[in-house]
Design a protein around this motif. Structure first.
Motif, PDB file in Angstrom:
ATOM      1  N   THR A  63      10.958  -5.031 -61.942  1.00 20.37           N
ATOM      2  CA  THR A  63      10.399  -5.041 -60.579  1.00 20.37           C
ATOM      3  C   THR A  63      11.168  -6.079 -59.758  1.00 20.37           C
ATOM      4  O   THR A  63      11.341  -7.213 -60.221  1.00 20.37           O
ATOM      5  CB  THR A  63       8.903  -5.454 -60.626  1.00 20.37           C
ATOM      6  OG1 THR A  63       8.221  -4.524 -61.459  1.00 20.37           O
ATOM      7  CG2 THR A  63       8.263  -5.466 -59.252  1.00 20.37           C
ATOM      8  N   PRO A  64      11.643  -5.729 -58.569  1.00 20.16           N
ATOM      9  CA  PRO A  64      12.385  -6.724 -57.794  1.00 20.16           C
ATOM     10  C   PRO A  64      11.583  -8.022 -57.651  1.00 20.16           C
ATOM     11  O   PRO A  64      10.362  -7.988 -57.449  1.00 20.16           O
ATOM     12  CB  PRO A  64      12.587  -6.040 -56.436  1.00 20.16           C
ATOM     13  CG  PRO A  64      12.529  -4.588 -56.743  1.00 20.16           C
ATOM     14  CD  PRO A  64      11.556  -4.432 -57.884  1.00 20.16           C
ATOM     15  N   LYS A  70       5.489 -10.945 -53.774  1.00 18.79           N
ATOM     16  CA  LYS A  70       4.447 -10.451 -52.845  1.00 18.79           C
ATOM     17  C   LYS A  70       3.093 -10.368 -53.544  1.00 18.79           C
ATOM     18  O   LYS A  70       2.047 -10.654 -52.954  1.00 18.79           O
ATOM     19  CB  LYS A  70       4.840  -9.067 -52.316  1.00 18.79           C
ATOM     20  CG  LYS A  70       5.857  -9.120 -51.202  1.00 18.79           C
ATOM     21  CD  LYS A  70       6.119  -7.719 -50.691  1.00 18.79           C
ATOM     22  CE  LYS A  70       7.449  -7.668 -49.969  1.00 18.79           C
ATOM     23  NZ  LYS A  70       7.945  -6.294 -49.795  1.00 18.79           N
ATOM     24  N   LEU A  71       3.118  -9.961 -54.824  1.00 18.61           N
ATOM     25  CA  LEU A  71       1.850  -9.903 -55.571  1.00 18.61           C
ATOM     26  C   LEU A  71       1.245 -11.307 -55.695  1.00 18.61           C
ATOM     27  O   LEU A  71       0.030 -11.489 -55.577  1.00 18.61           O
ATOM     28  CB  LEU A  71       2.084  -9.317 -56.965  1.00 18.61           C
ATOM     29  CG  LEU A  71       2.212  -7.800 -57.018  1.00 18.61           C
ATOM     30  CD1 LEU A  71       2.657  -7.340 -58.409  1.00 18.61           C
ATOM     31  CD2 LEU A  71       0.870  -7.133 -56.674  1.00 18.61           C
ATOM     32  N   LEU A  72       2.109 -12.301 -55.912  1.00 21.47           N
ATOM     33  CA  LEU A  72       1.590 -13.675 -56.031  1.00 21.47           C
ATOM     34  C   LEU A  72       1.017 -14.164 -54.698  1.00 21.47           C
ATOM     35  O   LEU A  72       0.003 -14.867 -54.658  1.00 21.47           O
ATOM     36  CB  LEU A  72       2.679 -14.623 -56.525  1.00 21.47           C
ATOM     37  CG  LEU A  72       3.182 -14.399 -57.958  1.00 21.47           C
ATOM     38  CD1 LEU A  72       4.211 -15.457 -58.340  1.00 21.47           C
ATOM     39  CD2 LEU A  72       2.060 -14.432 -58.974  1.00 21.47           C
ATOM     40  N   TYR A  73       1.678 -13.778 -53.586  1.00 22.02           N
ATOM     41  CA  TYR A  73       1.104 -14.133 -52.269  1.00 22.02           C
ATOM     42  C   TYR A  73      -0.295 -13.516 -52.129  1.00 22.02           C
ATOM     43  O   TYR A  73      -1.204 -14.132 -51.596  1.00 22.02           O
ATOM     44  CB  TYR A  73       1.998 -13.628 -51.136  1.00 22.02           C
ATOM     45  CG  TYR A  73       3.185 -14.516 -50.818  1.00 22.02           C
ATOM     46  CD1 TYR A  73       3.006 -15.856 -50.464  1.00 22.02           C
ATOM     47  CD2 TYR A  73       4.481 -14.010 -50.857  1.00 22.02           C
ATOM     48  CE1 TYR A  73       4.093 -16.673 -50.171  1.00 22.02           C
ATOM     49  CE2 TYR A  73       5.582 -14.823 -50.560  1.00 22.02           C
ATOM     50  CZ  TYR A  73       5.382 -16.152 -50.220  1.00 22.02           C
ATOM     51  OH  TYR A  73       6.450 -16.960 -49.929  1.00 22.02           O
ATOM     52  N   LYS A  74      -0.426 -12.273 -52.601  1.00 22.65           N
ATOM     53  CA  LYS A  74      -1.735 -11.599 -52.497  1.00 22.65           C
ATOM     54  C   LYS A  74      -2.777 -12.348 -53.316  1.00 22.65           C
ATOM     55  O   LYS A  74      -3.916 -12.537 -52.879  1.00 22.65           O
ATOM     56  CB  LYS A  74      -1.599 -10.178 -53.078  1.00 22.65           C
ATOM     57  CG  LYS A  74      -1.642  -9.085 -52.058  1.00 22.65           C
ATOM     58  CD  LYS A  74      -1.887  -7.773 -52.772  1.00 22.65           C
ATOM     59  CE  LYS A  74      -1.325  -6.651 -51.955  1.00 22.65           C
ATOM     60  NZ  LYS A  74      -1.347  -5.375 -52.641  1.00 22.65           N
ATOM     61  N   ALA A 168       6.039 -14.811 -61.775  1.00 16.68           N
ATOM     62  CA  ALA A 168       7.169 -14.812 -60.830  1.00 16.68           C
ATOM     63  C   ALA A 168       8.463 -14.481 -61.563  1.00 16.68           C
ATOM     64  O   ALA A 168       9.318 -13.757 -61.055  1.00 16.68           O
ATOM     65  CB  ALA A 168       7.284 -16.174 -60.148  1.00 16.68           C
ATOM     66  N   ALA A 169       8.583 -14.979 -62.796  1.00 20.94           N
ATOM     67  CA  ALA A 169       9.824 -14.782 -63.561  1.00 20.94           C
ATOM     68  C   ALA A 169       9.873 -13.428 -64.263  1.00 20.94           C
ATOM     69  O   ALA A 169      10.907 -13.071 -64.822  1.00 20.94           O
ATOM     70  CB  ALA A 169       9.974 -15.907 -64.577  1.00 20.94           C
ATOM     71  N   GLY A 170       8.748 -12.688 -64.287  1.00 21.08           N
ATOM     72  CA  GLY A 170       8.777 -11.346 -64.875  1.00 21.08           C
ATOM     73  C   GLY A 170       8.338 -11.260 -66.324  1.00 21.08           C
ATOM     74  O   GLY A 170       8.625 -10.264 -67.006  1.00 21.08           O
ATOM     75  N   ASN A 171       7.644 -12.278 -66.802  1.00 21.35           N
ATOM     76  CA  ASN A 171       7.107 -12.225 -68.171  1.00 21.35           C
ATOM     77  C   ASN A 171       5.807 -11.439 -68.211  1.00 21.35           C
ATOM     78  O   ASN A 171       5.128 -11.308 -67.185  1.00 21.35           O
ATOM     79  CB  ASN A 171       6.802 -13.649 -68.664  1.00 21.35           C
ATOM     80  CG  ASN A 171       8.033 -14.519 -68.705  1.00 21.35           C
ATOM     81  OD1 ASN A 171       8.761 -14.516 -69.680  1.00 21.35           O
ATOM     82  ND2 ASN A 171       8.291 -15.246 -67.623  1.00 21.35           N
ATOM     83  N   THR A 172       5.425 -10.976 -69.386  1.00 20.27           N
ATOM     84  CA  THR A 172       4.047 -10.522 -69.573  1.00 20.27           C
ATOM     85  C   THR A 172       3.312 -11.654 -70.294  1.00 20.27           C
ATOM     86  O   THR A 172       3.939 -12.431 -71.031  1.00 20.27           O
ATOM     87  CB  THR A 172       3.965  -9.223 -70.393  1.00 20.27           C
ATOM     88  OG1 THR A 172       4.570  -9.436 -71.673  1.00 20.27           O
ATOM     89  CG2 THR A 172       4.680  -8.088 -69.677  1.00 20.27           C
ATOM     90  N   PRO A 198       0.285  -4.734 -62.457  1.00 23.50           N
ATOM     91  CA  PRO A 198       0.159  -3.583 -63.358  1.00 23.50           C
ATOM     92  C   PRO A 198      -0.548  -3.924 -64.664  1.00 23.50           C
ATOM     93  O   PRO A 198      -0.447  -5.059 -65.154  1.00 23.50           O
ATOM     94  CB  PRO A 198       1.619  -3.193 -63.633  1.00 23.50           C
ATOM     95  CG  PRO A 198       2.415  -3.826 -62.567  1.00 23.50           C
ATOM     96  CD  PRO A 198       1.673  -5.032 -62.099  1.00 23.50           C
ATOM     97  N   LYS A 199      -1.235  -2.937 -65.217  1.00 21.93           N
ATOM     98  CA  LYS A 199      -1.987  -3.194 -66.452  1.00 21.93           C
ATOM     99  C   LYS A 199      -1.033  -3.578 -67.589  1.00 21.93           C
ATOM    100  O   LYS A 199       0.125  -3.137 -67.622  1.00 21.93           O
ATOM    101  CB  LYS A 199      -2.842  -1.991 -66.830  1.00 21.93           C
ATOM    102  CG  LYS A 199      -2.133  -0.827 -67.445  1.00 21.93           C
ATOM    103  CD  LYS A 199      -3.142   0.287 -67.694  1.00 21.93           C
ATOM    104  CE  LYS A 199      -2.476   1.546 -68.209  1.00 21.93           C
ATOM    105  NZ  LYS A 199      -2.062   1.524 -69.595  1.00 21.93           N
ATOM    106  N   GLY A 200      -1.525  -4.426 -68.461  1.00 19.61           N
ATOM    107  CA  GLY A 200      -0.714  -4.868 -69.609  1.00 19.61           C
ATOM    108  C   GLY A 200       0.120  -6.105 -69.316  1.00 19.61           C
ATOM    109  O   GLY A 200       0.599  -6.763 -70.238  1.00 19.61           O
TER     110      GLY A 200
END
Ligand SMILES: NC(=O)c1ccc[n+]([C@@H]2O[C@H](COP(=O)([O-])OP(=O)(O)OC[C@H]3O[C@@H](n4cnc5c(N)ncnc54)[C@H](O)[C@@H]3O)[C@@H](O)[C@H]2O)c1
Ligand SMILES: C[N+](C)(C)CC=O
Length: 491
Positions: A63-64, A70-74, A168-172, A198-200
């Protein structure tokens, strides 16, 4: 009937497989405020497998970065929308004053916003390759599956320091709050779901350290463990993490010197010395529990402190007049009581406090009186060990060299402070203190933009700041030969 605080795995709110539960207690009056699912190793393995599968599918990491931002801003906006409720839950769960919890929620939204902004700011680096006909660049990638283990003293604040940069870094991630303070982490997981992560990607497991936390530290499917808590637990995690050499970030305890020179603004230094140690009943990793006072002002300073300590108002965190709430649990208070006995045996002079309050209205809470020991020396256990309660030890010093040596005489290295109007002197001392944070003419400030962490046995790695994001990334060097041809080494 109270609803059960559930776990969140693979986008579903579920109870523990065993159906076990735990009562969550308000430390102010020992009333049950919630019932939480009590997960175990099996629940943890399920959550880890989900996080692993989700990471390996690759969509989240691909995900870019600005979309993740943007998700973190939300999430930050949702935290602000619900900050009153979150602050109320934090005070119920920890006993800290409501005004303090409200301050935490402001900081937490800022942390999400800071890492939201940072998410897309490091696009990598072009390397000036020394080899003809080649291109060389370095990119940052997520580490993978990150397990986040949290303490009870700042439940949601410490969670935000890990969740925001990890996402932010893209980890799960798999998040494990302290088993005794899960309420705000559950609520923020709901907000993370509402924001549309997203789930998971985010999984929440509730339960104790010896099963849930240990399973995270042991699991070969976890790539990184980020832990905040006590030094002994941290050492155990480090050793368990060696099984698959997972990366570790450890934020551990402290025994933090607060150094007051005679030429400081003394009234301010007295006021802040109280704040340094008694804020949140002393249950702060960076508490200024070790006060070092220059000889010539020692007696005056102690007298002023005692006058002020007498006036500290203990009580219900929801009462506006309360200045300090209870300790978190009877175990934590027992630990403080044990150390006060040790201090007396060691020959330190107990000059105020040293017991539970007599006020009958506080009898049901885990209260302990603000306490001061004078005539302390660096070899005493009460000076060297983290008590994590409202206990101040006071030592004297007579020179700059002596105080630097005393302050550094500790296994810890989290934080410290220097008070002096002679800024050159204060800077000289600050530069020689072996600590991750040094405050000059202040105590306690921390914010999202500056790194936080410990030297020596106070930890490994840093949270917050740019480094706080980098902890959750791997560096990859990509080298491309733009004119491939045989090397003819093996003819
Ligand atoms: N350096 C910092 O920034 C910072 C911040 C807050 C708290 N702390 C430290 O945290 C400590 C207080 O918190 P605490 O009492 O919750 O600490 P703790 O070490 O008892 O527990 C912390 C977390 O670890 C879990 N845990 C316990 N045993 C485990 C195991 N074997 N394997 C994996 N996880 C396990 C617990 O369930 C909890 O979630 C103090 O020492 C304080 O200084 C440090
Ligand atoms: C890091 N801090 C100061 C917010 C909490 C320590 O316990």
């Amino acid at each position: 009937m109270m609803s059960i605080q559930k776990m969140y795995i693979d986008g579903k709110w579920i109870e523990a497989e065993s159906r076990a539960t735990r009562e969550i207690i308000n430390p102010y009056n020992q009333k049950v405020i919630a019932t939480a699912s009590e997960g175990n190793e099996n629940d943890t393995h399920t959550a880890i497998q989900v996080a692993r599968k989700t990471f390996d599918q690759g969509n989240w990491a691909a995900t870019p970065a600005n979309e993740r931002g943007k998700l973190l801003y939300k999430i930050a906006a949702l935290i602000e929308r619900d900050q009153k409720e979150l602050a109320r839950l934090e005070t119920l769960d920890t006993g800290k004053t409501l005004i303090e919890s409200e301050g935490d929620m402001v900081d937490i939204a800022e942390v999400f916003r800071y890492f939201a902004g940072l998410a897309d700011k490091d696009g990598g680096e072009i390397i000036e390759s020394p080899i003809l006909n080649s291109m060389s660049r370095v990119v940052r990638e997520p580490v993978g599956v990150a397990a986040l283990i949290l303490p009870w003293n700042y439940p949601l604040l410490q969670a935000s320091w890990k969740i925001a940069p990890a996402l932010a870094a893209g980890n799960t991630i798999i998040v494990k709050p302290s088993e005794i303070t899960p309420l705000t982490t559950v609520k923020v997981t709901e907000l993370i779901e509402e924001a549309g992560v997203p789930k998971g990607v985010v999984n929440l497991v509730l339960g104790p350290g010896h099963s849930v936390g240990q399973a995270m530290a042991d699991s070969p499917l976890v790539d990184l463990i980020s832990f905040t808590g006590g030094i002994e637990t941290g050492k155990g995690i480090m050793s368990s993490a060696s099984g698959n050499l997972k990366k570790i970030a450890l934020e551990l305890g402290g025994k933090n010197p607060n150094i007051v020179f005679a030429d400081s603004d003394l009234d301010t230094a007295v006021d802040q010395a109280l704040n340094a140690v008694y804020f949140h009943a002393g249950q702060v990793c960076s508490a200024g529990a070790r006060l070092l006072i220059e000889d010539k002002i020692h007696d005056w300073f102690v007298e002023k402190l005692v006058e002020r300590v007498k006036r500290i108002k203990l009580g219900d965190g929801f009462d506006e007049l309360t200045q300090s709430g209870p300790m978190i649990s009877s175990e934590q208070r027992d630990k403080v009581e044990k150390y006060v006995e040790i201090g007396k045996e060691e020959g330190a002079k107990l000059i105020i406090g040293g017991g539970r309050p007599e006020d009958a209205s506080l009898a049901d809470g885990f209260f302990y009186l603000p306490t001061i020991f004078t005539e302390c020396t660096a070899d005493m256990r009460i000076v060297q060990e983290e008590i994590f309660g409202p206990v101040l030890t006071i030592e004297r010093f007579s020179s700059e060299e002596e105080v630097i040596s005393l302050a550094n005489d500790t296994i810890y290295g989290l934080a410290g402070a220097v008070w002096s109007k002679d800024i050159l002197k204060a800077e000289r001392v600050a530069s020689q203190l072996r600590m991750g944070t040094v405050w000059i003419n202040d105590f306690h400030p921390y914010f999202a933009q500056a790194p936080w962490g410990g030297y020596k046995q106070s930890g490994i790695g840093r949270e917050l700041g740019k480094t706080g994001l980098e902890e959750f990334t791997e560096l990859k060097h990509i080298y491309q030969n733009t004119k491939p041809e045989p090397v003819n080494w093996f003819k």
